[in-house]
Design a protein around this motif. Structure first.
Motif, short mmCIF file in Angstrom:
data_model
loop_
_atom_site.label_atom_id
_atom_site.label_comp_id
_atom_site.label_asym_id
_atom_site.label_seq_id
_atom_site.Cartn_x
_atom_site.Cartn_y
_atom_site.Cartn_z
N ILE A 25 126.15 16.78 -42.48
CA ILE A 25 125.26 17.87 -42.95
C ILE A 25 123.85 17.42 -43.28
N MET A 33 126.55 15.81 -35.09
CA MET A 33 126.85 17.17 -35.52
C MET A 33 125.56 17.91 -35.88
N GLU A 35 124.20 20.71 -34.84
CA GLU A 35 124.31 22.15 -35.09
C GLU A 35 124.97 22.44 -36.43
N LEU A 36 125.95 21.65 -36.78
CA LEU A 36 126.59 21.82 -38.08
C LEU A 36 125.59 21.55 -39.20
N GLN A 39 123.19 24.50 -39.49
CA GLN A 39 123.80 25.64 -40.18
C GLN A 39 123.92 25.39 -41.68
N ILE A 146 132.33 21.83 -45.47
CA ILE A 146 132.41 22.03 -44.02
C ILE A 146 133.71 21.46 -43.47
N SER A 147 134.09 21.87 -42.29
CA SER A 147 133.45 22.92 -41.52
C SER A 147 134.40 24.09 -41.37
N ASN A 149 134.91 25.47 -38.73
CA ASN A 149 135.60 25.30 -37.45
C ASN A 149 137.00 24.71 -37.63
N GLY A 175 129.76 26.33 -40.57
CA GLY A 175 130.37 25.89 -39.33
C GLY A 175 129.28 25.56 -38.33
N THR A 176 129.64 25.45 -37.07
CA THR A 176 128.66 25.06 -36.07
C THR A 176 127.83 26.22 -35.54
N GLN A 181 131.36 31.15 -38.10
CA GLN A 181 131.44 31.53 -39.51
C GLN A 181 131.99 32.95 -39.66
#
Length: 208
Positions: A25, A33, A35-36, A39, A146-147, A149, A175-176, A181
């Protein structure tokens, strides 16, 4: 209120912070990660989780950090999923690097509980978390991080299978993508957990 039934006097909740680590994160480190991390930043989950943690500590309630930290030589790291294979192939997210360290905005405080694991996808797997919660008489898990997903729904199922109620502060998770989400919190998690917000959880803890 359902939150008071889950979190009020007579209950023993724990705040469980799932995998809020640099490599997942923190945009400075989250190479695998991205994109995670994006977000998580857009949803501002670090500041919300920090406020939740402060409220739990002030109430004398436990705060637990569940993390994944493969060994430097990857010993014991199971390659049983595509995500695990991808992680191993990158050879980055491992002990001795900054990536598995807890995000600096959520550094554990004195008295917090730490549950690192070497492998697996969810918080309870080979971490000692389940036994530690039983020893402390915990009956409710307030889950954040997280996540959405994988780890949030997976950890929710593991907690429920152990007879623990679960409350999820939706705005303190990520999430991603927004689509992940929305789908997870619309179609998956409401059957397993009480869905709430960070501010409502803080208010419920304050009413104890």
């Amino acid at each position: 209120m359902s939150l008071d039934r889950r979190l009020g006097t007579g209950r023993t909740p724990v705040l469980l912070i799932s995998e809020c680590q640099n490599g997942l994160i923190n945009p400075e480190y989250a190479t695998t990660m991205a994109e995670l991390a994006r977000q998580a930043a857009e949803r501002d989950i670090v500041s919300k989780i920090a406020r939740l943690a402060a409220s739990f500590r002030s109430a004398g309630l436990p705060v637990a950090h569940a993390t994944i930290e493969p060994a430097a030589d990857w010993a014991g790291f199971d390659l049983s999923s595509p995500l695990a294979v991808h992680t191993r192939r990158r050879d980055e997210f491992k002990e001795g690097t900054p990536l598995p360290l807890i995000h600096p905005g959520l550094r554990p405080q004195e008295g917090d509980l730490l549950f690192p694991r070497r492998t697996g996808m969810t918080s309870f797997f080979r971490s000692g978390l389940g036994a530690a919660l039983r020893e402390r008489g915990v009956d409710t898990v307030v889950l954040v991080g997280i996540s959405t997903n994988v780890a949030i729904p997976g950890t929710t199922v593991e907690a429920v299978n152990r007879g623990l109620s679960v409350v999820i502060a939706e705005d303190a998770t990520a999430g991603t993508s927004e689509e992940v989400q929305r789908f997870t919190f619309t179609h998956v998690l409401p059957a397993l957990a009480t869905i709430s917000t960070s501010e409502d959880v803080i208010a419920a803890i304050g009413r104890r």
